[in-house]
Design an enzyme around this catalytic site. Structure first.
Site, PDB file in Angstrom:
ATOM      1  N   HIS A   1       0.867  -1.167   0.000  1.00 53.73           N
ATOM      2  CA  HIS A   1       0.000   0.000   0.000  1.00 53.73           C
ATOM      3  C   HIS A   1       0.916   1.233   0.000  1.00 53.73           C
ATOM      4  CE1 HIS A   1      -2.282  -3.074   2.287  1.00 53.73           C
ATOM      5  NE2 HIS A   1      -3.379  -2.509   1.820  1.00 53.73           N
TER       6      HIS A   1
ATOM      7  N   HIS B   1     -11.264 -13.830   3.658  1.00 53.42           N
ATOM      8  CA  HIS B   1     -12.463 -13.094   3.289  1.00 53.42           C
ATOM      9  C   HIS B   1     -13.557 -14.046   2.816  1.00 53.42           C
ATOM     10  CE1 HIS B   1     -10.055  -9.122   2.414  1.00 53.42           C
ATOM     11  NE2 HIS B   1      -9.943  -9.546   3.668  1.00 53.42           N
TER      12      HIS B   1
ATOM     13  N   ASP C   1      -4.821 -13.840  -2.350  1.00 52.94           N
ATOM     14  CA  ASP C   1      -4.230 -13.480  -1.066  1.00 52.94           C
ATOM     15  C   ASP C   1      -4.121 -14.768  -0.252  1.00 52.94           C
ATOM     16  OD1 ASP C   1      -4.104 -10.823  -1.669  1.00 52.94           O
ATOM     17  OD2 ASP C   1      -5.305 -10.138   0.016  1.00 52.94           O
TER      18      ASP C   1
END
Length: 494
Positions: free
Chosen positions: A160, A329, A354
């Site tokens: 990020h 997730h 991921d």
């Protein structure tokens, strides 16, 4: 990727709020269900005695002394700093293992994670950390990152924007900080290493409390667009192969004060602008959306793979994006990771994974390293069916447990995660070579491997034809699904 919020802790942190004077308050930042320590000194470049900000980021000696370059030693090895199953150049199912996997290290968990959580203070303070959020400290972390990659034998990383460079007092200052760190990263990368992907952090700062692309405030929407523009530029500059959108705050807490239709339309316009800018700057990487059902919002708009696919179709973006599926997730949305991967795959949207898992006894995004051989085998089954992930790959969006505090634990965790997925690939090769599971599935659907079945699948069998056949055949004989046999065959490969 993970959520962020401000909570009170004991360590004071100095902060600026627009044009107000600097104030110090008891704050730290939660990032990814853990408290990522806001430094015991002030943020970069605020003109106070809290941090000098003048150091070049140089570090004497190695960051990881005593850690050798990780090598493959085979399944019989007892060395925790050696691969047992991942042999990068070994060919399996027509590809080298490294080309199936395309592993990358996640900068945020590896170098910004502190072991803190909503109930406890940070437990990790790596030797190279000086307790500041200065620009020099950001450069030092970047050097540590590349030493880590070299010793682990991985040639991709992901980030990020605000993980790798400190936020400034203005957007211009933040961009300048990012440029300075990215210039160093470009130098350290050389010709071999590249980002698997980059992204903008649009969830931690208070300005994004209502979201970025779905914020009710036009000024925030514009700021988010500017931040994505810059993050996409630096990803492109570093040779990144993908760009990810994770909308941790693109959702709502209650519909009572939310115009959901308008917010979804705004998010679509944001993505359209992203596509346009990607093409304008000549960035050929894949744009990826990362679904997650909730946390930190009550409901996130890209809830799961099917929801994201429907959104992309509705707004005419289905050919411009793929999905970055995170296993943790998937389970938060009530699905298995295998389900989400297959949903993405059959829609032509599987772009990246991921690599992590959650704890079934805990109801939040724990971001643990995937160690379950069975789950890893199912993951790799989808990857093989997809023909691989390139230009995507596996990024370890996973963090050490709070109680794991030795520097070598960073290596042990990645070695174990890479070995687990490598073992999964080897198991898939066994299943394919054996052929029993594929035959079981084929037999289950064999009635459609007929002339009429072909007409049904081609959309040429109308109800009148099917009614005539039903009357002709009478009550159908429904065969066993053989679930237990399928599970037995699968388990035999583990």
């Amino acid at each position: 990727m993970d959520n962020g919020a401000f909570v009170g802790v004991e360590n004071p942190v100095c902060m600026h709020h627009k044009d107000e004077e600097m104030v110090c308050s008891d704050l730290s930042v939660i990032m990814g269900s853990e408290i990522v320590a806001a430094p015991p000194t002030c943020p970069v470049n605020i003109g106070t005695e809290c941090g000098d900000g003048n150091d070049s980021g140089e570090w004497k000696g190695e960051f990881f002394p005593g850690i050798p370059k990780i090598k493959y030693e085979g399944p019989s090895s007892k060395n925790p700093l050696a691969f047992k199953w991942y042999n990068a150049n070994e060919e399996i199912l027509g590809k080298k293992m490294k080309d199936w996997m395309r592993f990358s290290v996640a900068f945020w968990h590896t170098f910004r994670g502190t072991g803190g959580d909503p109930f406890g203070a940070p437990t990790k303070m790596w030797p190279w950390e000086d307790g500041t959020n200065s620009l020099s400290m950001a450069k030092r972390r970047m050097r540590a990152n590349f030493e880590f990659l070299e010793k682990l034998g991985v040639d991709r990383w992901c980030f990020h924007d605000r993980d790798i460079a400190p936020d400034g007092n203005t957007l211009q200052e933040s961009n300048s900080n990012l440029d300075e760190v990215v210039a160093l990263a470009k130098e350290l990368q050389g010709e071999k290493i590249r980002p698997l992907w980059g992204t903008a952090q649009l969830f931690m700062h208070p300005r994004y409390m209502h979201g970025g692309a779905t914020s009710s405030d036009l000024g925030v929407y514009a700021y988010a667009a500017a931040q994505v523009k810059k993050a996409m530029e630096v990803t492109h500059y570093l040779g990144g192969e993908n760009y990810v959108f994770w909308g941790g705050r693109e959702g709502y807490q209650t519909l009572l004060n939310t115009d959901m239709e308008r917010e979804l339309d705004h998010m679509a316009r944001f993505f359209e602008a992203s596509v346009a800018y990607k093409k304008k700057i000549g960035f050929n990487g894949t744009l990826l959306i990362e679904p997650k059902p909730q946390e930190p919002t009550k409901h996130q708009y890209d809830w799961d793979a099917a929801t994201a696919a429907n959104f992309l179709r509705k707004y005419g973006l289905i050919d411009e994006f793929k999905l970055n599926i995170e296993c943790n997730h998937a389970t938060l949305s009530g699905h298995s990771c295998h389900h989400e991967l297959e949903t993405a795959r059959i829609n032509g949207l599987l772009g990246n994974i991921d690599a992590n898992t959650g704890d079934p006894q805990i109801g939040w995004d724990t971001d643990q390293f995937l160690m379950d051989i069975g789950e890893a085998t199912l993951v790799m089954l989808s990857v093989v069916r997809n023909g691989g992930l390139a230009p995507g790959g596996f990024n370890f969006d996973a963090k050490l447990r709070r109680e794991s505090t030795d520097v070598e634990d960073l290596f042990i965790a990645h070695v174990a995660g890479m070995d687990t997925l490598a073992r999964g690939l080897r198991n898939v090769a066994k299943l394919i070579e054996d052929g029993s599971l594929a035959k079981l599935v084929q037999k289950r659907y064999q009635s459609f491997d007929t002339e009429l079945g072909a007409e049904v699948e081609a959309g040429k069998a109308d109800f009148e034809l099917l009614e005539r056949k039903a009357m002709e055949w009478g009550e159908p004989e429904v065969l066993s699904a053989k679930q237990e046999l399928a599970e037995m065959i699968f388990q035999s490969a583990l």
